[in-house]
Design a protein around this motif. Structure first.
Motif, PDB file in Angstrom:
ATOM      1  N   ASN A   2       5.459  -0.340  -2.307  1.00 21.06           N
ATOM      2  CA  ASN A   2       4.313  -0.421  -3.212  1.00 21.06           C
ATOM      3  C   ASN A   2       3.390  -1.569  -2.830  1.00 21.06           C
ATOM      4  OD1 ASN A   2       4.352   1.696  -5.313  1.00 21.06           O
ATOM      5  ND2 ASN A   2       6.430   0.937  -5.599  1.00 21.06           N
ATOM      6  N   LEU A   3       3.950  -2.693  -2.419  1.00 20.59           N
ATOM      7  CA  LEU A   3       3.126  -3.826  -2.000  1.00 20.59           C
ATOM      8  C   LEU A   3       2.310  -3.453  -0.766  1.00 20.59           C
ATOM      9  CD1 LEU A   3       2.211  -6.775  -2.130  1.00 20.59           C
ATOM     10  CD2 LEU A   3       4.190  -7.332  -0.720  1.00 20.59           C
ATOM     11  N   PHE A   4       2.941  -2.897   0.236  1.00 18.94           N
ATOM     12  CA  PHE A   4       2.246  -2.538   1.465  1.00 18.94           C
ATOM     13  C   PHE A   4       1.108  -1.563   1.182  1.00 18.94           C
ATOM     14  CE2 PHE A   4       1.751   0.200   5.199  1.00 18.94           C
ATOM     15  CZ  PHE A   4       1.398  -0.756   6.140  1.00 18.94           C
ATOM     16  N   VAL A   5       1.374  -0.505   0.430  1.00 22.07           N
ATOM     17  CA  VAL A   5       0.365   0.528   0.178  1.00 22.07           C
ATOM     18  C   VAL A   5      -0.746  -0.004  -0.731  1.00 22.07           C
ATOM     19  CG1 VAL A   5      -0.005   2.821  -0.807  1.00 22.07           C
ATOM     20  CG2 VAL A   5       1.976   2.392   0.634  1.00 22.07           C
ATOM     21  N   THR A   6      -0.411  -0.828  -1.709  1.00 19.56           N
ATOM     22  CA  THR A   6      -1.423  -1.379  -2.606  1.00 19.56           C
ATOM     23  C   THR A   6      -2.338  -2.343  -1.869  1.00 19.56           C
ATOM     24  OG1 THR A   6       0.086  -1.102  -4.474  1.00 19.56           O
ATOM     25  CG2 THR A   6      -1.785  -2.563  -4.809  1.00 19.56           C
ATOM     26  N   VAL A   7      -1.788  -3.181  -1.013  1.00 23.23           N
ATOM     27  CA  VAL A   7      -2.620  -4.088  -0.208  1.00 23.23           C
ATOM     28  C   VAL A   7      -3.563  -3.266   0.668  1.00 23.23           C
ATOM     29  CG1 VAL A   7      -2.582  -5.726   1.717  1.00 23.23           C
ATOM     30  CG2 VAL A   7      -1.096  -6.088  -0.253  1.00 23.23           C
ATOM     31  N   GLU A   8      -3.066  -2.207   1.271  1.00 22.64           N
ATOM     32  CA  GLU A   8      -3.913  -1.357   2.115  1.00 22.64           C
ATOM     33  C   GLU A   8      -5.009  -0.681   1.296  1.00 22.64           C
ATOM     34  OE1 GLU A   8      -4.014  -1.131   5.424  1.00 22.64           O
ATOM     35  OE2 GLU A   8      -2.448  -2.648   5.480  1.00 22.64           O
ATOM     36  N   ALA A   9      -4.717  -0.266   0.071  1.00 23.38           N
ATOM     37  CA  ALA A   9      -5.739   0.351  -0.784  1.00 23.38           C
ATOM     38  C   ALA A   9      -6.821  -0.664  -1.140  1.00 23.38           C
ATOM     39  CB  ALA A   9      -5.101   0.915  -2.050  1.00 23.38           C
ATOM     40  N   PHE A  10      -6.419  -1.883  -1.486  1.00 26.43           N
ATOM     41  CA  PHE A  10      -7.398  -2.929  -1.786  1.00 26.43           C
ATOM     42  C   PHE A  10      -8.231  -3.239  -0.538  1.00 26.43           C
ATOM     43  CE2 PHE A  10      -6.522  -5.323  -5.871  1.00 26.43           C
ATOM     44  CZ  PHE A  10      -5.773  -4.317  -6.448  1.00 26.43           C
ATOM     45  N   TYR A  11      -7.599  -3.242   0.619  1.00 25.56           N
ATOM     46  CA  TYR A  11      -8.305  -3.516   1.873  1.00 25.56           C
ATOM     47  C   TYR A  11      -9.309  -2.393   2.173  1.00 25.56           C
ATOM     48  CZ  TYR A  11      -9.118  -4.875   6.699  1.00 25.56           C
ATOM     49  OH  TYR A  11      -9.717  -5.268   7.871  1.00 25.56           O
ATOM     50  N   LEU A  12      -8.903  -1.150   1.973  1.00 25.97           N
ATOM     51  CA  LEU A  12      -9.806  -0.018   2.168  1.00 25.97           C
ATOM     52  C   LEU A  12     -11.019  -0.161   1.257  1.00 25.97           C
ATOM     53  CD1 LEU A  12     -10.549   2.827   3.219  1.00 25.97           C
ATOM     54  CD2 LEU A  12      -9.121   3.743   1.375  1.00 25.97           C
TER      55      LEU A  12
END
Length: 104
Positions: free
Chosen positions: A14-24
């Motif tokens: 969840n951390l990895f995917v959420t950071v990537e969503a915020f980055y996107l």
């Protein structure tokens, strides 16, 4: 911190995917902040993030997905840490954009 391996696995994913969503969300512009464009200016990004969020909730809370991915539900405090780290990442990206912006 006392979490089981399935809890730690779910939190890490969840951390990895959420950071990537915020980055996107931040990378829709290379020079302006994410809020300058408006949060819903690109319907593809918005729908992609919503779809990804539904998948993450399924991975985290549906028993069949828990069994398949060897995860388990995570608690509210774990979600707060995930969202806090993702927000911090977005702030770092925003600061980098501001520092790299050419002088006017």
């Amino acid at each position: 911190m006392g979490a089981s391996l399935p809890e730690a696995r779910a939190a890490a994913v969840n951390l990895f995917v959420t950071v990537e969503a915020f980055y996107l969300f931040s990378c829709r512009s290379l020079t302006h902040s994410a809020w300058h464009l408006g949060p819903f200016s690109n319907r593809w990004v918005t729908s992609g993030i919503l779809t990804q969020a539904a998948g993450q909730l399924a991975l985290t809370y549906l028993p069949a997905m828990n069994h398949l991915f060897h995860t388990t539900a995570i608690t509210g405090p774990a979600w707060l840490r995930v969202l806090g780290i993702a927000a911090l990442t977005a702030l770092v990206v925003a600061a980098d954009k501001r520092l790299r912006r050419p002088p006017m």
